[in-house]
Design a protein around this motif. Structure first.
Motif, PDB file in Angstrom:
ATOM      1  N   ASP A   1      -0.433-101.595 -36.008  1.00  0.00           N
ATOM      2  CA  ASP A   1       0.371-100.384 -35.916  1.00  0.00           C
ATOM      3  C   ASP A   1       0.897-100.278 -34.495  1.00  0.00           C
TER       4      ASP A   1
ATOM      5  N   TRP B   1      -6.593 -94.761 -41.287  1.00  0.00           N
ATOM      6  CA  TRP B   1      -5.580 -95.718 -41.720  1.00  0.00           C
ATOM      7  C   TRP B   1      -4.216 -95.055 -41.608  1.00  0.00           C
ATOM      8  N   SER B   2      -3.174 -95.848 -41.598  1.00  0.00           N
ATOM      9  CA  SER B   2      -1.846 -95.302 -41.309  1.00  0.00           C
ATOM     10  C   SER B   2      -0.785 -95.949 -42.193  1.00  0.00           C
ATOM     11  N   LYS B   3       0.297 -95.230 -42.391  1.00  0.00           N
ATOM     12  CA  LYS B   3       1.491 -95.819 -42.992  1.00  0.00           C
ATOM     13  C   LYS B   3       2.707 -95.580 -42.090  1.00  0.00           C
TER      14      LYS B   3
ATOM     15  N   GLU C   1       3.514 -92.906 -39.828  1.00  0.00           N
ATOM     16  CA  GLU C   1       4.155 -91.587 -39.835  1.00  0.00           C
ATOM     17  C   GLU C   1       4.361 -91.017 -38.432  1.00  0.00           C
TER      18      GLU C   1
ATOM     19  N   THR D   1       5.190 -99.620 -41.523  1.00  0.00           N
ATOM     20  CA  THR D   1       5.036 -98.542 -42.501  1.00  0.00           C
ATOM     21  C   THR D   1       4.292 -99.011 -43.750  1.00  0.00           C
ATOM     22  N   GLU D   2       3.540-100.104 -43.639  1.00  0.00           N
ATOM     23  CA  GLU D   2       2.777-100.564 -44.794  1.00  0.00           C
ATOM     24  C   GLU D   2       1.701 -99.539 -45.159  1.00  0.00           C
ATOM     25  N   ASP D   3       1.381 -99.472 -46.427  1.00  0.00           N
ATOM     26  CA  ASP D   3       0.425 -98.508 -46.959  1.00  0.00           C
ATOM     27  C   ASP D   3      -0.979 -99.089 -46.858  1.00  0.00           C
ATOM     28  N   ASP D   4      -1.653 -98.850 -45.727  1.00  0.00           N
ATOM     29  CA  ASP D   4      -2.975 -99.426 -45.480  1.00  0.00           C
ATOM     30  C   ASP D   4      -3.966 -99.120 -46.598  1.00  0.00           C
TER      31      ASP D   4
ATOM     32  N   TYR E   1      -2.357 -88.192 -45.369  1.00  0.00           N
ATOM     33  CA  TYR E   1      -2.256 -89.532 -45.963  1.00  0.00           C
ATOM     34  C   TYR E   1      -3.603 -90.252 -46.012  1.00  0.00           C
TER      35      TYR E   1
END
Length: 573
Positions: free
Chosen positions: A297, A327-329, A331, A338-341, A472
Motif C-alpha cells: 500500500d 487491511w486496506s483497499k 481509500e 486499490t486491491e481488496d485485501d 471496510y
C-alpha cells in the motif's frame, strides 16, 4: 516457490510480482532460445558439475556471470557473481521456463518466461515496481534492545493456536530454522538463529497476527507440530530471527502468492525484533499478507510503503506503532493500490472466511447467554467475530423493566475492530445507537420496559479514508458483558406474583393490587434510570402508594418474593 514470482521485502525491500503480469512478452523482451535449449544449457550436464558451477545467463542488456548453488531435475538456484544479495531461480516444468534474476543493489530485475510455442524470453522489469530501497526497519527501543542482548537463553515458546483444527496454518517460528535449496540466498543454506524474544514479546506478536487474520479459517500457531500436520499447499512458515541473510538490512521479506506453493524451503522472514512485540507482529502480518497475494500500500508520490495518518495505517504499508492497523483497499488520499485485501486473503489461498456465529437479522438473532441469576452476562460466554464490512451480528435478550447495561469490547490486545452498537425493540425500531469516536468499544446503559430486545453489533469507521478509516476492514473479535433486569422464572407449583395498577396514569397516588394472599412481597418504585425511589415489605394484597412528591414521567413498580418477580409500568401525570 511460486513459479515466476518476485520477492517483496519489508524495509529496503524487493517486491514480488505475479507471473500473470508477464503472460505475454513485453515490448522490451528478447528471445533467448527455446524451452528445450535453455533447459539443456542449465540442466543437461548438472551431473558433471559440483556445487558452485559457474556459467552465464543472458539479460536484454548483457550477459551476467552466474554461480549455481543448487539444482534439481526441475530447476536451478544461484546468484550473480560480484553482485551482493542477488538471487537467480529458474524452473523447468512441462517444457516451460519460468524464473527471475533479482539484483537489488543494482536496482534491476529480469523475468524469464515461455510463450505458448515454447519460446523463452527475458525482459527487464521496472525496478520501482520491484525494489523498495527507502523502507526502514521497525524501531528498536533501547531498553528492549539491551534486554535482548543480555538474554542468553530464550524464554519458553508459548503453545498458541488461534483456531485449533483449521486446515490452513501460519506458523510463527521463533526457535530458528535451517533453510536449504529454496529461493533465498541463491539457494545456499541459511541457518537462522532463534528470535531470542521474551514470552511477552512472542505473545504480543501472536496477538497481532491472530487478530489480523481472525476472520478466516486459518490457524495462527507457534506449534511446529500443527504446521507439520497441515497440507503442504495450505501452510506457511514465518521465520522470526535476527539472521537476515535472506534480505540484509530489511525488516522482513516474502514471496507474493507463495502460500499455496507447497515449498517449505521458501518461508517468509521477519527480522524486526524490537519493542514489546507489536512491531514483530505487524511485520509478520505484512509478510504473510504477501504470501497470500497482497501488494504494498503506497502513494502516487512515489512512497512505496504508506505510513498512515492519525493513528491508523494499512498492514501492507508501514504499520509500526499505530493504534489501529487494518487491511486496506486504498481509500486514503493518493493510494496507488486499490486491491481488496480482505477478499483476496479469504478467496485465493485455499481457505475461506469463518462461519458467522450470529445471525444478521432480528429473525435470525442469537440469544445472549445469561447466567442462572437471569441478569448477568459474561464476556467469557458471549463473543463473536465481525467477518467483513457487510457482517452484522444480532443478539436477543429478555429483561424486566429497569436499567440495562451492555458492554461490547473488541479484542483486548491490538484490535482491528471499531464497534458500532445499536439497540432495537421486537418491531425493529432503533431505540439507541452508540459509536464512540474516542474508543473502539461501545456501551449501552438505558432504562427499558419489560420485553425482548435486540443488540446489533457492526464494524464502523472513524472519519473518512482520508482522515481516519472507513468500516471496510473494521473486522475482528469482540465480547459482550453486562446486566439486564432478571426475568422471573418462577418455582414449579408456585403462582407468579402479578400486580394491577390503578388509576394509570395517576397523579397523587396509585393502588397496587396483588394476585396472591398470605405472601410477603417487596414492593418498589423505580424510575427510568433504574434508581429505586421507594421500597416496602408487606403481606397485604392492596397497597396505596403516595405519588405527590414525584415528578411527571414514567415509573415502574416491581413486586418480588421468594417465588418470582414482576414489574409493571405506570405514568405519573
Amino acid at each position: 516457490m511460486k513459479k515466476g514470482t518476485l520477492v517483496c521485502i519489508t524495509a529496503a525491500a524487493i517486491v514480488a510480482i505475479s507471473p500473470n503480469l508477464f503472460a505475454q512478452k513485453g515490448k522490451n523482451a528478447i528471445q533467448i532460445g527455446t524451452a528445450k535449449s535453455v533447459a539443456q544449457k542449465f540442466l543437461e550436464e548438472k551431473s558433471t558439475y559440483a556445487r558452485g558451477y559457474m556459467m552465464s545467463i543472458q539479460t536484454p542488456e548483457t550477459t551476467l556471470p552466474l554461480v549455481i548453488n543448487s539444482h534439481t531435475d526441475g530447476g536451478i538456484r544461484g546468484s550473480i557473481i560480484g553482485i551482493p544479495n542477488s538471487n537467480v531461480f529458474l524452473n523447468f516444468v512441462n517444457n516451460k521456463v519460468e524464473g527471475k534474476v533479482i539484483l537489488p543493489s543494482e536496482k534491476k530485475a529480469y523475468h524469464y518466461f515461455s510463450d505458448v510455442n515454447g519460446n523463452v524470453f527475458t525482459e527487464e522489469m521496472d525496478i520501482n515496481k520491484v525494489v523498495c530501497v527507502d523502507m526502514y526497519k521497525g524501531p528498536m527501543e533501547p531498553a528492549a534492545e539491551e534486554t535482548t542482548k543480555a538474554r542468553i537463553v530464550s524464554d519458553p515458546i508459548p503453545d498458541l493456536e488461534s483456531l485449533p483444527g483449521a486446515t490452513a496454518v501460519v506458523y510463527l517460528d521463533f526457535d530458528g530454522q535451517v533453510v536449504t535449496g529454496g529461493a533465498w540466498n541463491g539457494g545456499n543454506t541459511i541457518d537462522a538463529q532463534p528470535a531470542n524474544l521474551s514470552t511477552s514479546q512472542m505473545m504480543n506478536a501472536w496477538y497481532v497476527v491472530s487478530e489480523d487474520y481472525r476472520a478466516y479459517n486459518l490457524n495462527i500457531t507457534t506449534k511446529a507440530s500443527v504446521y507439520n500436520a497441515a497440507p503442504v499447499n495450505k501452510r506457511m512458515r514465518c521465520v522470526i530471527t535476527p539472521t537476515n541473510t535472506a534480505a540484509p538490512g530489511s525488516g522482513g521479506v516474502a514471496y507474493v502468492g507463495s502460500f499455496t506453493d507447497g515449498d517449505d524451503n521458501t518461508p517468509a522472514w521477519v527480522f524486526n525484533l524490537g519493542g514489546d512485540g507489536q512491531t514483530t507482529g505487524e511485520t509478520c502480518s505484512h509478510e504473510v499478507g504477501h504470501t497470500m497475494g497482497l501488494s504494498h500500500d503506497g502513494k502516487n508520490d512515489g512512497t512505496e510503503y504508506y505510513p498512515g495518518h492519525n493513528g491508523w495505517a494499512p498492514i501492507m504499508g508501514v504499520s509500526y506503532g499505530k493504534t489501529v492497523t487494518q487491511w486496506s483497499k486504498g481509500e486514503y488520499t493518493g493510494a496507488v493500490n486499490t486491491e481488496d485485501d480482505v477478499t483476496i486473503i479469504g478467496t485465493a489461498n485455499g481457505f475461506t472466511f469463518r462461519a458467522d456465529e450470529a445471525g444478521n437479522t432480528i429473525g435470525a438473532a442469537t440469544a445472549l447467554k445469561i447466567e442462572s441469576d437471569n441478569a448477568t452476562i459474561l464476556a467469557s460466554k458471549n463473543y463473536g467475530i465481525i467477518l467483513k464490512s457487510t457482517d452484522i451480528d444480532v443478539y436477543s435478550f429478555k429483561t424486566e423493566a429497569g436499567s440495562v447495561t451492555l458492554n461490547v469490547k473488541p479484542a483486548p490486545n491490538f484490535p482491528d475492530l471499531d464497534i458500532l452498537l445499536s439497540l432495537t425493540n421486537a418491531q425493529g425500531t432503533e431505540l439507541a445507537s452508540y459509536n464512540l469516536t474516542t474508543s473502539l468499544s461501545a456501551t449501552i446503559t438505558t432504562p427499558l420496559s419489560a420485553g425482548t430486545y435486540y443488540l446489533k453489533i457492526d464494524g464502523t469507521g472513524n472519519g473518512t479514508g482520508a482522515t481516519g478509516y472507513t468500516d471496510y476492514a473494521s473486522i475482528g473479535e469482540y465480547t459482550i458483558d453486562g446486566t439486564v433486569v432478571a426475568v422471573a422464572t418462577g418455582i414449579v407449583g408456585a403462582t407468579k406474583t402479578r400486580a394491577s395498577l390503578y388509576p394509570n396514569p395517576a397523579s397523587e397516588s396509585i393502588t397496587v393490587s396483588l394476585n396472591n394472599s398470605g405472601v410477603t412481597n417487596t414492593i418498589s418504585i423505580v424510575n427510568m434510570l433504574g434508581q429505586t425511589l421507594y421500597t416496602v415489605q408487606t403481606d397485604q394484597q392492596l397497597l396505596n402508594l403516595n405519588l405527590s412528591e414525584y415528578n411527571k414521567g414514567i415509573y415502574f413498580v416491581t413486586v418480588s418474593n421468594n417465588n418470582s418477580t414482576s414489574t409493571s409500568k405506570f405514568i405519573k401525570e
